[in-house]
Design an enzyme around this catalytic site. Structure first.
Site, PDB file in Angstrom:
ATOM      1  N   TYR A   1       0.873  -1.245  -0.203  1.00 24.42           N
ATOM      2  CA  TYR A   1       0.109  -0.029  -0.011  1.00 24.42           C
ATOM      3  C   TYR A   1       0.725   1.157  -0.278  1.00 24.42           C
ATOM      4  CZ  TYR A   1      -3.284   3.532   1.563  1.00 24.42           C
ATOM      5  OH  TYR A   1      -4.145   4.738   1.444  1.00 24.42           O
TER       6      TYR A   1
ATOM      7  N   GLY B   1      -6.454   4.681  -0.486  1.00 19.53           N
ATOM      8  CA  GLY B   1      -7.836   4.754  -0.394  1.00 19.53           C
ATOM      9  C   GLY B   1      -8.747   3.809  -1.306  1.00 19.53           C
TER      10      GLY B   1
END
Length: 324
Positions: A61, A68
């Protein structure tokens, strides 16, 4: 009684952490900031791990993915710098008047402290550039409205990060504004001070903005102000007792310990008792005083100030945990 302040000329970022006094020194008194070698080594070590993740086929990530709702979208290597830049530019959306210089300096110093922890994944050059901007007296223009607070001071931190990239708006140490319409670019201001703008790599945009340093910086300075005001209030109350020919016996520590053992109340009473110690005025009427008791506004001053002190101490406890 004297009011003393701790204002170091130099504050070092390293494994030992920083104190609230360090934050005030940098924010308000332009203390210089250095980075300990152990901190730079820790930052470099974690960055090597981020680089390994960036070259791995396993998604990570904010490194090889979007943010998001786009966390499942793979970002190819050639677009990752643009992704980090876009994150900063899109979140630099504050509005309204510019906040005070000391608030911005507190934000930047606290974020530099976080980067120096070696847990954010930035390269050492990003940390050093933020420190160089602070030491040069360059102040990013941060707008008053737009932060998410406990969910992240994303907008204020993004405006600070823009300046590291040579973009956005900033003021030089002489107060001259750069980056606005018709004004020289921020990159020129950095160049005047020998600072090279940063080109963000994987994870670095996220690391620069994902924090609550805006709230924490303002809280730490508010606590420092309140503590000085409370000490001033104790001194003023004690002088009022003296001027109105009151007694100092109601401030004795054994009374407060027996009746209401609140720490803040005891501290305020102790301050007042020390101010009145050796007072010739208080001593002059101690034996022949016919008053039964002084007015509430005099004898209960420690109870009032003490409640405020206890509240400030709770806020300071929360701030210390955030600072850690």
């Amino acid at each position: 009684m004297t009011i003393t302040t701790h204002s170091p000329l130099t504050v070092t970022l390293g494994s030992s952490g920083v104190t609230p006094e360090d934050v005030v020194a940098v924010a308000r008194h332009d203390a210089q900031v250095t980075v300990a070698q152990d901190a730079l080594d820790a930052v470099a070590k974690v960055r090597a791990h981020i680089d390994d993740l960036a070259h791995s086929e396993t998604p990570a990530y904010g490194i090889s993915t979007g943010f998001g709702a786009l966390a499942n979208r793979h970002i190819p290597a050639e677009l990752r710098t643009q992704l980090q830049k876009s994150l900063i530019r899109s979140h630099a959306a504050g509005m309204g008047p510019a906040v005070e210089r000391e608030v911005v300096r507190a934000i930047m110093f606290l974020r530099a402290k976080t980067l120096a922890s070696g847990r954010t994944g930035v390269r050492p050059v990003v940390l050093q550039t933020m420190v160089d901007v602070l030491n040069a007296g360059i102040t990013p223009v941060v707008r008053e409205f737009g932060s998410l607070g406990c969910s992240g001071d994303l907008a204020p931190l993004s405006h600070c990060a823009l300046v590291l990239m040579g973009e956005g708006e900033a003021e030089g140490p002489d107060g001259v504004r750069y980056g606005g319409r018709g004004e020289p670019a921020v990159a020129e201001l950095l160049a005047e001070h020998g600072i090279e703008p940063v080109t963000l790599a994987e994870k670095e945009g996220l690391a620069l903005v994902n924090g609550t340093e805006g709230m924490l910086g303002m809280l730490l300075m508010a606590i420092a102000d309140l503590r000085q005001l409370l000490t001033t209030a104790d001194i003023t109350a004690a002088l009022s007792v003296e001027a109105l020919l009151g007694t100092d016996q109601v401030f004795l520590p054994e009374l407060h310990a027996a009746l209401r053992p609140h720490p803040g109340q005891a501290a305020a009473a102790d301050n007042m008792l020390r101010v009145l110690s050796n007072s010739a005025i208080v001593a002059s009427h101690r034996i022949n005083d016919t008053k039964v008791q002084d007015a509430y506004s005099l004898r209960c001053a420690p109870q009032v100030a003490g409640a405020i002190r206890d509240t400030v101490d709770h806020a300071a406890l929360v701030a210390s945990r955030e600072l850690a």
